[in-house]
Scaffold this motif. Sequence first.
Motif, PDB file in Angstrom:
ATOM      1  N   LEU A 258      51.494 102.334  68.569  1.00  0.00           N
ATOM      2  CA  LEU A 258      51.289 100.937  68.202  1.00  0.00           C
ATOM      3  C   LEU A 258      52.225 100.036  68.989  1.00  0.00           C
ATOM      4  O   LEU A 258      51.829  98.972  69.470  1.00  0.00           O
ATOM      5  CB  LEU A 258      51.548 100.740  66.704  1.00  0.00           C
ATOM      6  CG  LEU A 258      50.740 101.623  65.776  1.00  0.00           C
ATOM      7  CD1 LEU A 258      51.053 101.289  64.335  1.00  0.00           C
ATOM      8  CD2 LEU A 258      49.261 101.448  66.066  1.00  0.00           C
ATOM      9  N   LEU A 259      53.489 100.480  69.108  1.00  0.00           N
ATOM     10  CA  LEU A 259      54.456  99.676  69.855  1.00  0.00           C
ATOM     11  C   LEU A 259      53.976  99.515  71.289  1.00  0.00           C
ATOM     12  O   LEU A 259      54.069  98.438  71.882  1.00  0.00           O
ATOM     13  CB  LEU A 259      55.832 100.357  69.824  1.00  0.00           C
ATOM     14  CG  LEU A 259      56.386 100.637  68.423  1.00  0.00           C
ATOM     15  CD1 LEU A 259      57.728 101.345  68.506  1.00  0.00           C
ATOM     16  CD2 LEU A 259      56.530  99.324  67.649  1.00  0.00           C
ATOM     17  N   HIS A 260      53.420 100.588  71.832  1.00  0.00           N
ATOM     18  CA  HIS A 260      52.914 100.575  73.195  1.00  0.00           C
ATOM     19  C   HIS A 260      51.796  99.535  73.346  1.00  0.00           C
ATOM     20  O   HIS A 260      51.826  98.692  74.253  1.00  0.00           O
ATOM     21  CB  HIS A 260      52.388 101.983  73.532  1.00  0.00           C
ATOM     22  CG  HIS A 260      51.933 102.134  74.938  1.00  0.00           C
ATOM     23  ND1 HIS A 260      52.800 102.336  75.991  1.00  0.00           N
ATOM     24  CD2 HIS A 260      50.687 102.103  75.462  1.00  0.00           C
ATOM     25  CE1 HIS A 260      52.102 102.426  77.108  1.00  0.00           C
ATOM     26  NE2 HIS A 260      50.806 102.294  76.809  1.00  0.00           N
ATOM     27  N   GLY A 263      52.965  95.905  73.023  1.00  0.00           N
ATOM     28  CA  GLY A 263      53.634  95.459  74.246  1.00  0.00           C
ATOM     29  C   GLY A 263      52.629  95.152  75.345  1.00  0.00           C
ATOM     30  O   GLY A 263      52.660  94.080  75.951  1.00  0.00           O
ATOM     31  N   ARG A 264      51.719  96.074  75.564  1.00  0.00           N
ATOM     32  CA  ARG A 264      50.765  95.915  76.676  1.00  0.00           C
ATOM     33  C   ARG A 264      49.804  94.762  76.473  1.00  0.00           C
ATOM     34  O   ARG A 264      49.460  94.033  77.381  1.00  0.00           O
ATOM     35  CB  ARG A 264      49.953  97.191  76.850  1.00  0.00           C
ATOM     36  CG  ARG A 264      50.722  98.345  77.447  1.00  0.00           C
ATOM     37  CD  ARG A 264      51.021  98.038  78.901  1.00  0.00           C
ATOM     38  NE  ARG A 264      51.926  99.005  79.456  1.00  0.00           N
ATOM     39  CZ  ARG A 264      51.545 100.038  80.180  1.00  0.00           C
ATOM     40  NH1 ARG A 264      50.286 100.222  80.444  1.00  0.00           N
ATOM     41  NH2 ARG A 264      52.451 100.887  80.668  1.00  0.00           N
ATOM     42  N   GLU A 265      49.311  94.638  75.226  1.00  0.00           N
ATOM     43  CA  GLU A 265      48.251  93.647  74.962  1.00  0.00           C
ATOM     44  C   GLU A 265      48.803  92.348  74.381  1.00  0.00           C
ATOM     45  O   GLU A 265      48.033  91.439  74.062  1.00  0.00           O
ATOM     46  CB  GLU A 265      47.217  94.229  73.979  1.00  0.00           C
ATOM     47  CG  GLU A 265      46.624  95.555  74.413  1.00  0.00           C
ATOM     48  CD  GLU A 265      45.318  95.391  75.173  1.00  0.00           C
ATOM     49  OE1 GLU A 265      44.651  94.380  74.984  1.00  0.00           O
ATOM     50  OE2 GLU A 265      45.002  96.299  75.966  1.00  0.00           O
ATOM     51  N   GLU A 266      50.125  92.316  74.212  1.00  0.00           N
ATOM     52  CA  GLU A 266      50.782  91.149  73.598  1.00  0.00           C
ATOM     53  C   GLU A 266      50.109  90.749  72.284  1.00  0.00           C
ATOM     54  O   GLU A 266      49.732  89.597  72.067  1.00  0.00           O
ATOM     55  CB  GLU A 266      50.804  89.975  74.580  1.00  0.00           C
ATOM     56  CG  GLU A 266      51.683  90.268  75.778  1.00  0.00           C
ATOM     57  CD  GLU A 266      51.812  89.089  76.714  1.00  0.00           C
ATOM     58  OE1 GLU A 266      51.381  87.989  76.344  1.00  0.00           O
ATOM     59  OE2 GLU A 266      52.354  89.301  77.806  1.00  0.00           O
ATOM     60  N   LEU A 267      49.930  91.744  71.432  1.00  0.00           N
ATOM     61  CA  LEU A 267      49.292  91.503  70.140  1.00  0.00           C
ATOM     62  C   LEU A 267      50.348  91.233  69.075  1.00  0.00           C
ATOM     63  O   LEU A 267      51.419  91.855  69.076  1.00  0.00           O
ATOM     64  CB  LEU A 267      48.467  92.718  69.723  1.00  0.00           C
ATOM     65  CG  LEU A 267      47.248  93.043  70.589  1.00  0.00           C
ATOM     66  CD1 LEU A 267      46.589  94.335  70.117  1.00  0.00           C
ATOM     67  CD2 LEU A 267      46.246  91.904  70.555  1.00  0.00           C
ATOM     68  N   GLY A 268      50.048  90.323  68.173  1.00  0.00           N
ATOM     69  CA  GLY A 268      50.957  90.015  67.073  1.00  0.00           C
ATOM     70  C   GLY A 268      50.621  90.832  65.837  1.00  0.00           C
ATOM     71  O   GLY A 268      49.716  91.679  65.863  1.00  0.00           O
TER      72      GLY A 268
END
Length: 411
Positions: A258-260, A263-268
């Motif tokens: 999830l952290l990955h 970070g990659r998709e800039e999801l909140g």
Amino acid sequence: MNVLVLNCGSSSLKFQLVETDEEKARSGSDRTLAKGLIESIGGTAVIKYEPAGRKAYKETAEILEHQIAVDRSLALLSHPELGVVKDRKEIAAVGHRVVHGGERFTSSVKIDDAVLEGIEDCFDMAPLHTPPNVKGYRAARAVLPDIPHVAVFDTSFHQTMPVHAYLYGLPYVLYQRYGLRRYGFHGTSHRFVSRRLAELLGRRHDDADLRLITCHLGNGCSVAAIKGGRSIDTSMGFTPLEGLVMGTRCGDLDPAALLHVMGREELGLSEMNAMLNKHAGLLGISGVSNDMRALLEAEAGGNERAKAAIDVFCYRLRKYIASYVGALGGVDAVAFAGGIGENAPGIRQRATQGLDAMGLALDPARNDQLRGTEGEISPAGAAARMFVVPTNEELLIARDTFCIVSGLPPF
Ligand code: ADP
């Protein structure tokens, strides 16, 4: 006694009127007089209502808030033609489904101001689910002020889990500060199914050495390990996201994944919440549907991703059943419940492959025949037995409500 059972969601209200008492509950002859569902509260709502043994009724109406939905359901239940009671005075008590009772509520309880405060203290742990439950309670209390209202929690059955089953491998301070631990859900279903399973085995449900595994497989799915009538482990966790792969929920995964993605998709937080709860699971893997029937059809038509989704679902379930045999130190019986568990013999067969090494064999002919009804699916003389046991959460809520109101211990 007529008990009104209410299950209130953010924009929906499910209601049932159940006739139950001690004798009826013990003999299993208590029954639903009528049930209904009001969806899309807040606008043009769809109202479905079914008096037992009579034609179903459907209408649409502007229902802007839960109070109006509760009024509407009471009007239907006491309607001169569609109704099942002459007057709402024939309703003796209300049982409310409450999703999260935290560590405070270990059993069903009559709602008073202190209890209400306790439930509100648990809002944080299920912010989407518990507040609508309380909204439903307030609406029902306003129109039925003189009868007892009882809260029946999804979590309370699992409060018997030992510390080694409910603690996560996280800093202990998070448990102390935020109550971060496994709670488990579907407790009413696991309790109902395990009690019935014990009866089918001809055993007392609280026999100290009785070891049962119950699989609730609906849109949400969970497994529970039950020893001597007490839940000792279950697959859902702090929230209903953990455990099995479900219709739209992911189940177990590596938190670092999830952290990955974040970070990659800039999801909140809210996007991640939506992804994990609404766009994952069977739907996420298959891209076809969250509905097992549609997936089985797509798989039969050669859709590879539908097949992958079903395979992941069955394999995860098989791992959980096997791990709970270990947790229980053996198993006497396994039960399948919920829309998938009750109606999909192919899923039961795929999920139990290889478990014969643990004494859990399936009788293919018995399994194939059982759709939506109760019965055994293991061969005669099996060391550990398997059953389909249709769940009935509303009936359990009604029985608990009757017991609390009558000062009896729960059945
Ligand atoms: P909920 O958790 O919303 O109460 P249900 O217990 O009704 O849901 O279960 C819904 C699931 O059961 C869906 O995935 C649906 O496809 C599945 N289901 C219902 N009937 C069948 C069937 N005959 N074969 C396979 N799956 C079924």
